[in-house]
Design a protein around this motif. Sequence first.
Motif, mmCIF file in Angstrom:
data_model
loop_
_atom_site.group_PDB
_atom_site.id
_atom_site.type_symbol
_atom_site.label_atom_id
_atom_site.label_comp_id
_atom_site.label_asym_id
_atom_site.label_seq_id
_atom_site.Cartn_x
_atom_site.Cartn_y
_atom_site.Cartn_z
ATOM 1 N N ALA A 160 -84.238 -21.087 -64.984
ATOM 2 C CA ALA A 160 -84.791 -20.898 -66.322
ATOM 3 C C ALA A 160 -85.417 -22.198 -66.806
ATOM 4 C CB ALA A 160 -83.706 -20.434 -67.293
ATOM 5 N N ILE A 238 -80.928 -12.770 -63.123
ATOM 6 C CA ILE A 238 -81.895 -13.184 -64.150
ATOM 7 C C ILE A 238 -81.185 -13.470 -65.461
ATOM 8 C CG2 ILE A 238 -83.770 -12.311 -65.612
ATOM 9 C CD1 ILE A 238 -84.970 -11.065 -63.081
ATOM 10 N N GLN A 239 -80.258 -12.617 -65.854
ATOM 11 C CA GLN A 239 -79.494 -12.875 -67.073
ATOM 12 C C GLN A 239 -78.643 -14.128 -66.931
ATOM 13 O OE1 GLN A 239 -77.581 -8.996 -67.030
ATOM 14 N NE2 GLN A 239 -78.625 -8.420 -68.940
ATOM 15 N N ALA A 242 -80.082 -17.620 -67.466
ATOM 16 C CA ALA A 242 -80.350 -18.017 -68.843
ATOM 17 C C ALA A 242 -79.138 -18.635 -69.525
ATOM 18 C CB ALA A 242 -80.819 -16.796 -69.645
ATOM 19 N N VAL A 423 -83.121 -13.101 -72.770
ATOM 20 C CA VAL A 423 -84.220 -13.429 -71.864
ATOM 21 C C VAL A 423 -85.528 -12.984 -72.498
ATOM 22 C CG1 VAL A 423 -85.250 -13.014 -69.599
ATOM 23 C CG2 VAL A 423 -82.759 -13.261 -69.821
ATOM 24 N N VAL A 426 -89.845 -13.050 -67.744
ATOM 25 C CA VAL A 426 -89.552 -13.452 -66.360
ATOM 26 C C VAL A 426 -90.874 -13.688 -65.630
ATOM 27 C CG1 VAL A 426 -88.420 -12.810 -64.194
ATOM 28 C CG2 VAL A 426 -87.449 -12.057 -66.386
ATOM 29 N N LYS A 447 -84.764 -17.272 -73.568
ATOM 30 C CA LYS A 447 -85.075 -18.040 -72.370
ATOM 31 C C LYS A 447 -86.237 -17.441 -71.561
ATOM 32 C CE LYS A 447 -82.738 -20.953 -70.838
ATOM 33 N NZ LYS A 447 -82.735 -22.431 -70.952
ATOM 34 N N VAL A 449 -87.380 -17.166 -67.792
ATOM 35 C CA VAL A 449 -86.705 -17.236 -66.493
ATOM 36 C C VAL A 449 -87.743 -17.237 -65.366
ATOM 37 C CG1 VAL A 449 -85.124 -16.025 -64.926
ATOM 38 C CG2 VAL A 449 -84.617 -16.141 -67.365
#
Length: 456
Positions: A160, A238-239, A242, A423, A426, A447, A449
Amino acid sequence: MNQLQALLNDSLIRTEHVENAAIIDIKERQVCASTFGFNVPPENALNLIYTFNKNLLQVRRGGLCFKGKYYKCVRADERSIYLQNPDGGLIVVKTKTFILVATYRVGMYPSVCVEAVEKLEKMLAAYFDCPGGPENLYVKEVMKPHPGEGEVLLKVSASALNRADLLQRRGKYPAPKGASDILGLEAAGSVAGLGPDCKGRWKIGDAVMALLSGGGQAEYVTVPEGYLMPIPNDMTFIQAAAIPEAWLTAFQLLHFVGKIQKGERVLIHAGASGVGMAAIQLVRLAKAIPIVTAGTQEKLKATANAGAAAGFNYKNEDFSEKVLEFTQGSGVDIILDCVGGSYWEKNLNCLTTDGRWIIYGLLSGSEVHGDLLARLLSKRASIHTSLLRSRHKEYKERLVKAFTEDVLPYFSGGTSPHLQPFVDSVYPLHEIAEAHRIMEENKNIGKIVIEMPASS
């Protein structure tokens, strides 16, 4: 001396495991490093590449000619070939990027070449050759790192962005001594390797997220084992990416630095940032009251959804007056400030007596014009400054341990209160420049990512 040359000298020649050695870049189809006086003719380099691609069976049966000498094959597979003649032996070892060829005499231990060549693997990473704008960023093949003592090799699935990445790219925030020059202060992925003297908490394949001093925006990164945290079962990479830098920063500021207490009021600047959204939820977890500033109504709405008790648009209203109005003149006990110089008067206006003003960024600069100290003294207030990246190893390990024990369980489903990372967007690694542009334009809520290539 480059890394390849150092490998030949330190791991092979000085230890007298082989006599001479050279490294061939498969893609470039040429020798890229060799020991002194060991010249591999171009046709021999090409022949070794061809041997692994199409001619391995013939080498097994008929041997190999190298530098005018014939060698009989002793053992061969898709990764390594051992050959011998009356004068000595030849070993050839292949990775997906390089071929290492070495000669050896009786009594030497050429099998170490197999271990040494593992250090030659390459990976993709976000890179820039000189400081500047996002346009300077590109994806480059670099040497894959290898874990040292007490370190874990992490196969990165996602990283991130942080403001520190932007500053480093501009040449204003260099990596700490000994840290990777590659951008990225946090990552999530799976354990791919363990260095010597690891304590056994982690095993190959574990899903983890990591606080980093650098190196996260690459396919692999090494990290001290004490900087790792398990990823909750119901959370994606992905989560998870962050969480580490943003949440550990907010946790550190509130608990390690600010000593937050139940019922206190906390003013959080840049409330819709990654740190801001984390801080809102952590203040609620501490049974305190989060108040935020942000630059758009959309961002203020997002902070309210995250749990902010009140939010004010710093662009069109005086946040200090609004904070005093909301607190009925009492002001706030803690200010988390990543803005700096331009906010000093308004911060002091709404800071309560004995309040703590914590500065962890200087987005508006560092210059202060006015009677700061007298006003600070009149309120018996204190200024604290904090950076996480440059903290020593023991401090970070203590921080990670406290966060893992006190906060991480609340990310799991069914907990109350339930914490969650926000998030914004991405981007694949090859769009790293666009991700930087979005953050520089201050468009993100939560965030940004960066996702690594699926085939890495």
